[in-house]
Design an enzyme around this catalytic site. Structure first.
Site, PDB file in Angstrom:
ATOM      1  N   ARG A 147       0.031  36.793  17.845  1.00 47.03           N
ATOM      2  CA  ARG A 147      -0.406  37.336  16.816  1.00 47.03           C
ATOM      3  C   ARG A 147       0.655  37.413  15.414  1.00 47.03           C
ATOM      4  O   ARG A 147       1.621  36.665  15.864  1.00 47.03           O
ATOM      5  CB  ARG A 147      -0.335  39.017  16.593  1.00 47.03           C
ATOM      6  N   LYS A 171       2.740  44.296  20.830  1.00 47.36           N
ATOM      7  CA  LYS A 171       2.549  45.791  20.521  1.00 47.36           C
ATOM      8  C   LYS A 171       3.110  46.656  21.704  1.00 47.36           C
ATOM      9  O   LYS A 171       3.330  46.279  22.841  1.00 47.36           O
ATOM     10  CB  LYS A 171       0.823  46.107  20.679  1.00 47.36           C
ATOM     11  N   HIS A 243      -6.056  36.044  11.823  1.00 51.21           N
ATOM     12  CA  HIS A 243      -6.390  36.361  13.210  1.00 51.21           C
ATOM     13  C   HIS A 243      -7.445  35.348  13.765  1.00 51.21           C
ATOM     14  O   HIS A 243      -7.565  35.180  14.964  1.00 51.21           O
ATOM     15  CB  HIS A 243      -6.831  37.743  13.086  1.00 51.21           C
ATOM     16  N   ARG A 246      -6.040  33.076  16.269  1.00 50.78           N
ATOM     17  CA  ARG A 246      -5.814  33.679  17.536  1.00 50.78           C
ATOM     18  C   ARG A 246      -7.395  33.698  18.060  1.00 50.78           C
ATOM     19  O   ARG A 246      -7.228  33.467  19.437  1.00 50.78           O
ATOM     20  CB  ARG A 246      -5.331  35.053  17.415  1.00 50.78           C
ATOM     21  N   HIS A 269      -3.441  41.197  25.818  1.00 47.26           N
ATOM     22  CA  HIS A 269      -4.441  42.392  26.051  1.00 47.26           C
ATOM     23  C   HIS A 269      -3.993  43.194  27.131  1.00 47.26           C
ATOM     24  O   HIS A 269      -3.833  42.676  28.184  1.00 47.26           O
ATOM     25  CB  HIS A 269      -5.743  41.759  26.082  1.00 47.26           C
ATOM     26  N   TYR A 278     -14.723  37.619  23.849  1.00 46.77           N
ATOM     27  CA  TYR A 278     -14.673  36.083  23.619  1.00 46.77           C
ATOM     28  C   TYR A 278     -15.473  35.037  24.361  1.00 46.77           C
ATOM     29  O   TYR A 278     -15.993  33.899  23.949  1.00 46.77           O
ATOM     30  CB  TYR A 278     -13.406  35.377  23.716  1.00 46.77           C
TER      31      TYR A 278
END
Length: 313
Positions: A147, A171, A243, A246, A269, A278
């Site tokens: 990110r 995150k 993004h 990514r 993730h 995706y």
């Protein structure tokens, strides 16, 4: 009422360890909800009813907010009342029988491999220290799928060019160590050996940040966005968001045959379902060429050789 909102936001930061940007989004959502119920003469959170919640959802829809925005606002309100109920601040939860709105999920937008190549070559057409930095950033983003918030948070100690890895914090403070390909390693070496020291001259004191702006300070997300916008204009692209690089990384990896679980770990993730979206994107122009791209083949080779470094606990 604002005091309890502030208490909730502190709870998100201290107890749930959420990122500052996530907490800022909660604040925006709850500020709007607070304004709405105040206009309905609700002076205490215990006065808010089930009908108030439904009216707020209708209010958002009538103003044509995107379904994802409505869902996020409602989720924030539900989390807030769960906090209030748990702390005994309100006797009951008015959101208890409220279903979360369904979200029309758009497929992520990705560049074609040809567009990625063009973007990655643009900075060196006029190789200033800033554009050599840009080359390194763009190569690193596409090589790792990290990110932008992770990119600008990198320090010099996070890069290991000997082992071709980069350590990034995602995150909730989750750390993962990612392999980088030859193109990214070369661009980073050029930047670190030459251009970074030129940019650092603008700073009053030594700085650990990997990527610096022209004043010698850590580059911000907003600064990166402006840089990317400039390259989008040079390419003649209508839109190019941070993004999208990514997304492009994930799509091109999967189209080239990379394992879904490996891509999930690279992206950071927590759920495989987030990565699976995706698999629904298969550009006709990217299915074959990505296999012959030196940049993509090298990254895919890292995955196939199981050189992915597991995420640190």
């Amino acid at each position: 009422m604002n005091d309890q909102v502030e208490a909730f936001l502190r709870h998100l930061a201290d107890e749930r360890n959420l990122a500052a940007n996530t907490i800022a989004a909660y604040r925006t959502d709850l500020d709007q909800f607070c304004d709405f119920v105040s206009a309905r003469n609700r002076r205490e959170w215990r006065d808010v009813s089930h009908d108030d919640i439904l009216s707020f959802m209708l209010y958002l829809r009538e103003r044509r907010y995107a379904s994802s925005t409505v869902a996020r606002r409602v989720a924030a309100v539900k989390s807030f009342f769960a906090f209030l109920t748990g702390s005994g601040a309100v006797p009951h939860d008015p959101t208890e029988r409220i279903d979360s709105p369904k979200v029309d999920r758009d497929l992520p937008r990705a560049l074609t491999p040809h567009q990625v190549d063009e973007l990655l070559e643009l900075p060196l057409r006029s190789p200033t220290p800033e554009r050599i930095r840009d080359k390194a950033m763009l190569e690193l983003l596409y090589a790792t799928g990290m990110r932008v918030s992770e990119l600008v948070a990198l320090n010099m100690t996070d890069i290991d060019l000997v082992h071709s890895t980069v350590r990034c914090t995602g995150k909730n403070g989750r750390v993962r160590v990612l392999p980088i390909n030859g193109s990214a390693a070369t661009a980073l070496e050029e930047y670190c050996d030459n251009s970074r020291s030129q940019l650092a001259r603008g700073s009053d004191a030594p700085i650990d940040a990997l990527f610096l702006n022209h004043r010698g300070k850590r580059l911000t997300r907003q600064g990166f966005w402006l840089i990317l916008k400039q390259y989008a204009e040079e390419m003649g692209l209508g839109e190019l968001t941070p993004h999208m690089l990514r997304h492009s990384f994930a799509v091109h990896m999967l189209n080239a045959g990379a394992d879904l679980r490996a891509v999930q770990e690279l992206l950071g993730h927590t759920s495989i379902s987030t990565t699976q979206i995706y698999t629904h994107i298969n550009h006709a122009s990217s299915a074959q060429p990505v296999r012959s791209e030196p940049r993509a083949t090298e990254v895919n080779g890292v995955i196939n050789e199981q050189a992915l470094v597991p995420e640190e606990k």
